[in-house]
Enzyme design. Structure first.
Site, PDB file in Angstrom:
ATOM      1  N   CYS B 130      12.182  22.975  33.834  1.00  0.00           N
ATOM      2  CA  CYS B 130      12.224  24.273  34.503  1.00  0.00           C
ATOM      3  C   CYS B 130      11.776  25.419  33.592  1.00  0.00           C
ATOM      4  O   CYS B 130      11.405  26.488  34.060  1.00  0.00           O
ATOM      5  CB  CYS B 130      13.607  24.530  35.090  1.00  0.00           C
ATOM      6  SG  CYS B 130      14.952  24.101  33.992  1.00  0.00           S
ATOM      7  N   TYR B 131      11.851  25.208  32.285  1.00  0.00           N
ATOM      8  CA  TYR B 131      11.362  26.221  31.320  1.00  0.00           C
ATOM      9  C   TYR B 131      10.365  25.527  30.390  1.00  0.00           C
ATOM     10  O   TYR B 131      10.725  25.041  29.322  1.00  0.00           O
ATOM     11  CB  TYR B 131      12.518  26.802  30.508  1.00  0.00           C
ATOM     12  CG  TYR B 131      13.475  27.651  31.310  1.00  0.00           C
ATOM     13  CD1 TYR B 131      13.117  28.964  31.657  1.00  0.00           C
ATOM     14  CD2 TYR B 131      14.723  27.178  31.697  1.00  0.00           C
ATOM     15  CE1 TYR B 131      13.985  29.751  32.395  1.00  0.00           C
ATOM     16  CE2 TYR B 131      15.583  27.956  32.426  1.00  0.00           C
ATOM     17  CZ  TYR B 131      15.217  29.245  32.779  1.00  0.00           C
ATOM     18  OH  TYR B 131      16.070  30.020  33.495  1.00  0.00           O
TER      19      TYR B 131
END
Ligand code: SF4
Ligand code: SF4
Lengths: 136, 384
Positions: B130-131
Site C-alpha cells: 500500500c506504500y
C-alpha cells in the site's frame, strides 16, 4: 603614567611568543600577559596580549615590534554580542571574570561593558544561542 | 464578592476587564489589601520563558504520490520519530543532528519551522503493497504541512533548585556552565512572574485552561510528567521542583521569538519556550497568592558535581539571586539565571494586552482534577 593596552599580533612562527615577551620586558619594562593565543598547524597564528606599563613606553614598544616585522594592532573591541540572537537569559553574566556582563536590575536586559573585556573567551560557550563571539 | 468565569469573560468581551501582570499586582495588593484588589482586578497574567527540555511537536507531512510509509525520518539531518502512522512524526526537542558539526537539534527544527524557513525532509520506508515508495527527499515549510502542534509533556516547572559546583573543574550541565570551587551558581525560574508560583495549588489552572504558548494560543493538556506535591513549602510555595504542566498549541500561530532552540554546551539541545497563563481573580484568596514576590520565593542550592544525592546546601530568595551574587560561608558566589526574566515579563505583558483588547477569553478548565498528592517513583534495575 601606568596604563593597560591590549594588542593583537599576527605572527608566522610559533616561537614568536617568547621573543615578543622578551623584547617587551627587557627593553620597555612592560608587564605582558598573553590573554589568548591561537596557533595553526603551520606555526602561524594570532595572539592577544595585554600590556601594562608606562604610556610612552607602550607607544614605543608598539613601534619597536612593528619595526621588528610583527603585524601588531591595538585592540579596541573584543567581545561581540549579536543582539538579534540574544534572548537576555543572563547565563553569561556569572561566567565573566572581569564583570563585563551584567543584568540591568530594572529592565532585566543584558549590559555589556566591553572596556573590561580581556578576551578570555570564558563566556562564549555559556551562551546556548551562540550570540557571543570574540573578534580577533 | 466572588466572581465567575462568565462575569470575567463578559468584561473581557466588552473591553472593560482590569488586567495586571503578576509583577504589577504586587504593589497594588500591598497598598490596597487583597480584598479591595480582588474586587478591582479581573485577571492576573503570569509568564515564564526558560529551557524546557521535555517539549516537542507532532507533525503530519501529507502524502506524496506515490505514497511512502516513513519509518526513518530526518528533518535538517535531525532524526525524528518514525514510530507513528505513514506521514506523522514527533519532533523531540532534544534530538541531536546527525551532522558532525553538532549544535543543532529538534528544538532548532521547531524554531526554524515557526520562523517560516524551508526544512529539508529526508525519509525512508520499507516499501509495502500500500506504500510502495522507499525514500523521499524534499523540502517542507510550516505552511505546506497539514498539522504542526507543540505537545510539551513537561513545562512550567513550579520552582527549581539552584545549581553550583564544589569540584575543582568546570562542569557543563543543563543548568549551564558551572565554574570550579563555587565561583558561580545558576537558577531557573521566573519567580514572582511564574505561572505555578502564582497559583501554587492549581486552584484555577487545569486541563483546558487557555494560555499563551510560544506567541500563539495554547491549552493546558494534562498534568506534566514528574508532577509531584511532596515538596517543602515556604510562604505557600514549594522551594524545589514540584508541579508541572503538559501543554499543547498550534505552531501555525506561533512566533519564533518565543520558541528558541538552545545548544547547551556539554549537555545537548533544549528548547526555550515562552508561556503565559492567565489567572482569573475569582476571590480574595486567589488574589493574595498572586501577590507573592521574589523576596518570598525561595530555592535550595545543590552541588551538581555530585552525580547522585544532592543535599540542599543553602537557601536563597529570588530577590537575593537576582542581585547577581549571594553569600555562602562568608564567600561571594556570582549568580545568573538560565531563563529570561525580561522574556517572561514580555510574555505576561503580551497576554495582558490580548485580554485588555478582548482578543483572548478565559477558558474554564474541565472538571478533571490534577493530583492533590503525588510522589515520584524511582527507576528500579531488575534482572527479570
Ligand atoms: S571574553 Fe572573557 S572578559 Fe570578555 S566578556 Fe567574555 S568572559 Fe568577560
Ligand atoms: S548567554 Fe547568550 S543569550 Fe543569554 S544573555 Fe548572554 S549573550 Fe544573551
Amino acid at each position: 603614567m601606568m596604563t593597560e593596552k591590549k594588542f593583537k599580533i599576527n605572527f608566522t612562527e610559533s616561537n614568536v611568543q617568547d621573543s615578543v615577551a622578551y623584547i617587551l620586558v627587557s627593553e620597555f619594562d612592560l608587564r605582558p600577559n598573553i590573554l589568548k593565543a591561537e596557533i595553526s598547524g603551520d606555526g602561524s597564528g594570532v595572539m592577544i596580549l595585554s600590556l601594562v606599563g608606562d604610556e610612552e613606553k607602550l607607544v614605543k614598544a608598539e613601534e619597536r615590534l612593528e619595526e621588528a616585522g610583527f603585524d601588531i594592532k591595538e585592540l579596541e573591541k573584543r567581545i561581540h554580542r549579536d543582539e538579534c540572537l540574544c534572548w537576555n537569559c543572563g547565563a553569561c553574566t556569572s561566567i565573566c571574570p572581569t564583570g563585563c556582563i551584567s543584568m540591568d536590575p530594572k529592565t532585566f536586559l543584558i549590559n555589556f561593558d566591553d572596556s573590561k573585556c580581556i578576551a578570555c573567551g570564558a563566556c562564549l560557550n555559556s551562551c546556548a544561542v551562540h550570540a557571543l563571539g570574540l573578534h580577533i | 464578592m466572588p466572581k465567575t468565569y462568565e462575569q470575567i469573560n463578559e468584561k473581557i468581551r466588552s473591553g472593560k476587564a482590569v488586567v495586571y501582570t503578576a509583577e504589577e499586582v504586587i504593589d497594588l495588593v500591598r497598598s490596597n489589601g487583597a480584598e479591595k484588589a480582588a474586587e478591582e482586578v479581573d485577571v492576573v497574567t503570569t509568564g515564564t520563558f526558560g529551557a524546557m527540555c521535555s517539549s516537542g511537536a507532532f507533525v503530519n507531512f501529507g502524502h506524496s504520490s506515490p505514497p511512502i510509509r516513513m519509518t526513518d525520518i530526518r528533518l535538517n539531518d535531525v532524526p525524528v520519530d518514525g514510530g507513528l502512522a505513514a506521514v506523522d512524526t514527533y519532533i523531540g526537542a532534544t534530538a541531536l543532528t546527525t551532522n558532525s558539526k553538532g549544535g543543532y537539534g529538534g528544538a532548532h527544527v521547531i524554531e526554524d519551522l515557526i520562523a517560516g524557513k524551508k526544512i529539508h525532509l529526508h525519509a525512508w520506508g520499507p516499501g509495502t503493497d500500500c506504500y510502495v515508495r522507499k525514500d523521499i527527499d524534499t523540502y517542507i515549510t510550516l505552511d505546506d504541512i497539514n498539522d504542526a502542534y507543540l505537545y510539551n509533556p513537561r513545562n512550567c516547572y513550579q520552582n527549581y533548585s539552584i545549581a553550583t559546583n564544589t569540584s575543582d573543574r568546570t562542569i557543563y550541565t543543563y543548568m549551564g556552565k558551572l565554574l570550579p570551587r563555587m565561583k558561580n551558581a545558576t537558577y531557573s525560574s521566573a519567580g514572582q512572574l511564574s505561572p505555578l508560583l502564582n497559583d501554587p495549588h492549581l486552584e484555577t489552572i487545569g486541563m483546558g485552561t487557555r494560555i499563551f504558548l510560544g506567541g500563539g494560543e495554547g491549552y493546558v493538556a494534562w498534568p506534566g510528567t514528574q508532577f509531584k506535591t511532596n515538596v517543602e513549602e515556604v510562604n505557600g510555595v514549594p522551594v524545589a521542583g514540584a508541579r508541572t504542566l503538559a501543554l499543547i498549541g498550534d505552531m501555525k500561530q506561533m512566533d519564533a521569538k518565543y520558541v528558541r532552540g538552545l545548544d547547551i554546551t556539554g549537555y545537548g539541545i533544549s528548547m526555550a519556550v515562552g508561556i503565559g497563563i492567565p489567572i482569573p481573580i475569582l476571590n480574595k484568596e486567589i488574589m493574595e497568592r498572586c501577590a507573592i514576590s521574589d523576596d518570598q520565593i525561595f530555592a535550595d542550592m545543590v552541588d551538581y558535581s555530585q552525580p547522585v544525592d544532592r543535599p540542599p546546601m543553602a537557601r536563597y530568595s529570588y530577590a537575593q539571586l537576582r542581585t547577581g551574587k549571594v553569600e555562602y560561608n562568608g564567600k561571594h558566589i556570582r549568580t545568573s539565571s538560565m531563563s529570561s526574566y525580561s522574556g517572561a515579563r514580555d510574555v505576561a505583558n503580551r497576554l495582558k494586552d490580548w485580554i485588555e483588547h478582548g482578543e483572548f477569553m478565559l477558558n474554564k478548565p474541565a472538571d478533571v482534577p490534577f493530583p492533590k498528592e503525588r510522589k515520584l517513583n524511582k527507576l528500579e534495575e531488575r534482572r527479570c
